[in-house]
Design a protein around this motif. Structure first.
Motif, PDB file in Angstrom:
ATOM      1  N   LYS A   4       0.708  -1.221  -0.094  1.00  0.00           N
ATOM      2  CA  LYS A   4       0.001   0.031  -0.157  1.00  0.00           C
ATOM      3  C   LYS A   4       0.716   1.170   0.142  1.00  0.00           C
ATOM      4  CE  LYS A   4      -3.812  -2.072   0.368  1.00  0.00           C
ATOM      5  NZ  LYS A   4      -4.993  -1.994  -0.514  1.00  0.00           N
ATOM      6  N   GLU A   5       0.313   2.275  -0.801  1.00  0.00           N
ATOM      7  CA  GLU A   5       1.308   3.429  -0.832  1.00  0.00           C
ATOM      8  C   GLU A   5       1.077   4.083   0.409  1.00  0.00           C
ATOM      9  OE1 GLU A   5       2.199   7.451  -3.390  1.00  0.00           O
ATOM     10  OE2 GLU A   5       0.238   6.628  -3.481  1.00  0.00           O
ATOM     11  N   MET A   6      -0.254   4.407   0.895  1.00  0.00           N
ATOM     12  CA  MET A   6      -0.303   4.964   2.308  1.00  0.00           C
ATOM     13  C   MET A   6      -1.525   4.138   3.103  1.00  0.00           C
ATOM     14  SD  MET A   6      -0.443   8.844   3.593  1.00  0.00           S
ATOM     15  CE  MET A   6      -2.349   9.460   2.700  1.00  0.00           C
ATOM     16  N   ASN A 112       3.174  -4.653  13.700  1.00  0.00           N
ATOM     17  CA  ASN A 112       3.144  -6.130  12.960  1.00  0.00           C
ATOM     18  C   ASN A 112       2.077  -5.997  11.745  1.00  0.00           C
ATOM     19  OD1 ASN A 112       5.362  -7.533  14.126  1.00  0.00           O
ATOM     20  ND2 ASN A 112       3.828  -8.683  15.385  1.00  0.00           N
ATOM     21  N   TYR A 113       0.986  -5.176  12.259  1.00  0.00           N
ATOM     22  CA  TYR A 113      -0.121  -4.745  11.437  1.00  0.00           C
ATOM     23  C   TYR A 113       0.524  -3.917  10.084  1.00  0.00           C
ATOM     24  CZ  TYR A 113      -4.051  -2.541   9.483  1.00  0.00           C
ATOM     25  OH  TYR A 113      -4.991  -1.846   8.609  1.00  0.00           O
ATOM     26  N   MET A 114       1.236  -2.856  10.474  1.00  0.00           N
ATOM     27  CA  MET A 114       1.637  -1.874   9.549  1.00  0.00           C
ATOM     28  C   MET A 114       2.671  -2.702   8.587  1.00  0.00           C
ATOM     29  SD  MET A 114       2.158   1.776  11.711  1.00  0.00           S
ATOM     30  CE  MET A 114       3.261   0.869  12.823  1.00  0.00           C
ATOM     31  N   GLU A 115       3.499  -3.535   9.088  1.00  0.00           N
ATOM     32  CA  GLU A 115       4.467  -4.212   8.279  1.00  0.00           C
ATOM     33  C   GLU A 115       4.039  -4.935   7.275  1.00  0.00           C
ATOM     34  OE1 GLU A 115       7.972  -4.055   8.358  1.00  0.00           O
ATOM     35  OE2 GLU A 115       8.743  -3.677  10.345  1.00  0.00           O
ATOM     36  N   PRO A 119       3.875  -0.270   3.858  1.00  0.00           N
ATOM     37  CA  PRO A 119       3.391   1.076   3.218  1.00  0.00           C
ATOM     38  C   PRO A 119       4.583   1.766   2.939  1.00  0.00           C
ATOM     39  CG  PRO A 119       3.303   0.910   5.505  1.00  0.00           C
ATOM     40  CD  PRO A 119       3.744  -0.281   5.200  1.00  0.00           C
ATOM     41  N   GLU A 120       4.558   2.896   1.949  1.00  0.00           N
ATOM     42  CA  GLU A 120       5.535   3.764   1.843  1.00  0.00           C
ATOM     43  C   GLU A 120       5.298   4.793   2.869  1.00  0.00           C
ATOM     44  OE1 GLU A 120       6.377   5.227  -2.408  1.00  0.00           O
ATOM     45  OE2 GLU A 120       4.906   3.448  -2.829  1.00  0.00           O
ATOM     46  N   TYR A 121       3.842   5.279   3.000  1.00  0.00           N
ATOM     47  CA  TYR A 121       3.571   6.323   3.918  1.00  0.00           C
ATOM     48  C   TYR A 121       2.796   5.799   5.111  1.00  0.00           C
ATOM     49  CZ  TYR A 121       5.750   8.603  -0.047  1.00  0.00           C
ATOM     50  OH  TYR A 121       6.500   9.113  -0.961  1.00  0.00           O
ATOM     51  N   SER A 198       6.988   9.268   6.467  1.00  0.00           N
ATOM     52  CA  SER A 198       7.654   8.299   5.504  1.00  0.00           C
ATOM     53  C   SER A 198       7.957   7.111   6.290  1.00  0.00           C
ATOM     54  CB  SER A 198       9.092   8.961   4.865  1.00  0.00           C
ATOM     55  OG  SER A 198       8.444   9.839   4.078  1.00  0.00           O
ATOM     56  N   TRP A 199       7.719   5.717   5.740  1.00  0.00           N
ATOM     57  CA  TRP A 199       7.515   4.580   6.627  1.00  0.00           C
ATOM     58  C   TRP A 199       9.051   4.418   7.448  1.00  0.00           C
ATOM     59  CZ3 TRP A 199       5.600   1.394   9.613  1.00  0.00           C
ATOM     60  CH2 TRP A 199       5.977   0.171  10.020  1.00  0.00           C
ATOM     61  N   ASP A 200      10.147   4.595   6.716  1.00  0.00           N
ATOM     62  CA  ASP A 200      11.226   4.240   7.504  1.00  0.00           C
ATOM     63  C   ASP A 200      11.525   5.337   8.545  1.00  0.00           C
ATOM     64  OD1 ASP A 200      11.618   6.556   5.701  1.00  0.00           O
ATOM     65  OD2 ASP A 200      13.843   6.418   5.472  1.00  0.00           O
ATOM     66  N   ALA A 201      11.130   6.725   8.453  1.00  0.00           N
ATOM     67  CA  ALA A 201      11.236   7.541   9.639  1.00  0.00           C
ATOM     68  C   ALA A 201      10.388   7.259  10.756  1.00  0.00           C
ATOM     69  CB  ALA A 201      10.905   8.898   9.098  1.00  0.00           C
TER      70      ALA A 201
END
Length: 424
Positions: A4-6, A112-115, A119-121, A198-201
């Motif tokens: 998913k992009e966001m 875990n849900y987000m992973e 997502p990119e964002y 942004s996901w990494d941040a």
């Protein structure tokens, strides 16, 4: 693999203690608003209108009605095999179990849900604000500036700036400083509690702060991102937005809906607000009734007079009763020849005949003068008020009350009757 992009993470677990008896048995995002809606309908509708089809709803306090309302997300077109809406309560883990202790801690516990969405964002939202916003426009702003974090902001009066997280930004909207509820604000650009990361941040900040007690976005995550050199930008929003966190702001936001030209329009065709609607009979307005500048829900029966009020579905207003400047929620019944002025009456209440709510002089509330203020009468859900009693301003009632609870058949201004266990 889902990608998913966001995705959106919607924080909906708050108790909403500043709404007093209204939230004694229900989470604030599940409180009724504008008649047939609930507060959480607004961010959920914003998501689907903005093209976001994956939403995690983080619940905690009194989640039953909220969970029942959201269900599998059908009203918002979020009943999807790939994405859709997911309820995310706290849960037991092999190492330890804990409640959500802060906004960022709640998000971290659902890593875990987000992973799983790759997502990119990630869009972080609060479940208790009334507004319409196109998050896609905010995402474009985020991308154009190559931001790590974008904070939605809006100008507020300088005198109120100390109540908010305040950002100081340059002419290109790059954030130079962030101050959480400063005593002497240097700017009036307030954070709306809406963030795009942004996901990494986001991941890096949450893991670094995972042991921080009560980890919060405004107090911990945003300052950490700023201190570590992340690129932060302020997206300025100029539409209608209201935090309905106090009885005064909640009452005011409802009353604005029935103004001749409402500041906030629920009925725009291009940006609909969706909700779970019960299939019930149409409203009935008796021949002798009067209705002026009101919202009246389906299934309501009006035999008296209502002025500048929001009347929920299934409400019955008895003959000879006059209701003005009030919010009457779903399935409440008010008897005959009563007078209701500046009241907020929650769901499924029974108000007797010849009752007066909201008369007399104002007095500070003895239980909590900050909560029960604004000249309002607040009645918690499932409450009963007997016939022939008079209730003053800045008062609160919760539970099944009887005539003996009202000395001289009166509840003076500033007094409370709490008979609902944990309603305090």
């Amino acid at each position: 693999m889902i990608r998913k992009e966001m995705i959106a993470m919607l924080l909906a677990g708050g108790q909403g203690s500043r709404l007093g008896v209204l939230t004694a048995g229900v989470a604030k995002p599940a409180v009724a608003f504008g008649g047939k809606y609930r507060i959480i309908d607004f961010p959920l509708s914003n998501c689907i209108n903005s093209g976001i089809d994956t939403v995690g709803v983080l619940t905690q306090y009194q989640p039953l009605r909220l969970n029942t309302h959201i269900g599998i997300g059908i009203p918002w077109d979020l009943d999807r095999n790939n994405g859709g809406v997911t309820i995310l309560p706290p849960y037991g883990k092999s190492e330890s179990s804990e409640w959500y202790t802060g906004t960022a801690n709640a998000i971290f516990q659902n890593m875990n849900y987000m992973e799983s969405c790759h997502p990119e964002y990630v869009l972080i939202l609060s479940g208790d604000h009334i507004y319409k916003m196109d998050y896609e426009v905010m995402l474009e702003f985020h991308k154009e500036n190559r931001a790590d974090v974008t904070i939605a902001t809006m100008p507020v009066p300088m005198g109120e700036a100390g109540r908010f997280g305040i950002v100081i930004a340059d002419e290109k909207k790059k954030i130079m400083a962030f101050e959480e509820k400063p005593k002497e604000p240097r700017s009036n650009l307030a954070s709306m509690g809406i963030y795009i990361f942004s996901w990494d941040a986001l991941k890096e900040a949450l893991y670094h702060l995972k042991d921080q007690s009560g980890c919060d976005f405004g107090k911990h995550v945003i300052p950490y991102c700023h201190e570590t050199g992340r690129s932060l930008y302020a997206y300025e929003f100029n539409g209608y937005w209201k935090d309905v966190g106090t009885l005064g702001s909640y009452w005011e936001a409802n009353m604005e809906l029935v103004d001749l030209i409402p500041e906030f329009n629920l009925y725009e065709e291009y940006w609909k607000i969706y909700t779970k609607s019960d299939i019930i009979e149409p409203q009935y307005i008796a021949p002798e009734a009067r209705v002026e500048k009101c919202i009246v829900g389906e299934g309501a029966e009006i035999y008296g007079e209502i002025y500048h009020s929001v009347i929920g579905p299934g409400v019955v207003i008895g003959k000879g009763t006059v209701v003005s400047d009030s919010i009457i929620m779903k399935d409440t019944v008010i008897g005959e020849n009563s007078r209701i002025d500046r009241a907020i009456i929650a769901e499924n209440c029974r108000i007797g005949s010849r009752v007066s709510l909201g008369g007399g002089e104002e007095a500070p509330n003895r239980l909590d003068a900050d909560i029960y203020a604004f000249g309002l009468v607040t009645v918690g859900e499932d409450s009963v008020i007997p016939d022939d009693v008079s209730v003053g301003k800045n008062t609160a009632i919760a539970g099944v009350t009887a005539e003996e609870d009202y000395p001289d058949k009166r509840l003076p201004g500033g007094e409370v009757i709490i008979k609902a266990g944990d309603a305090e």
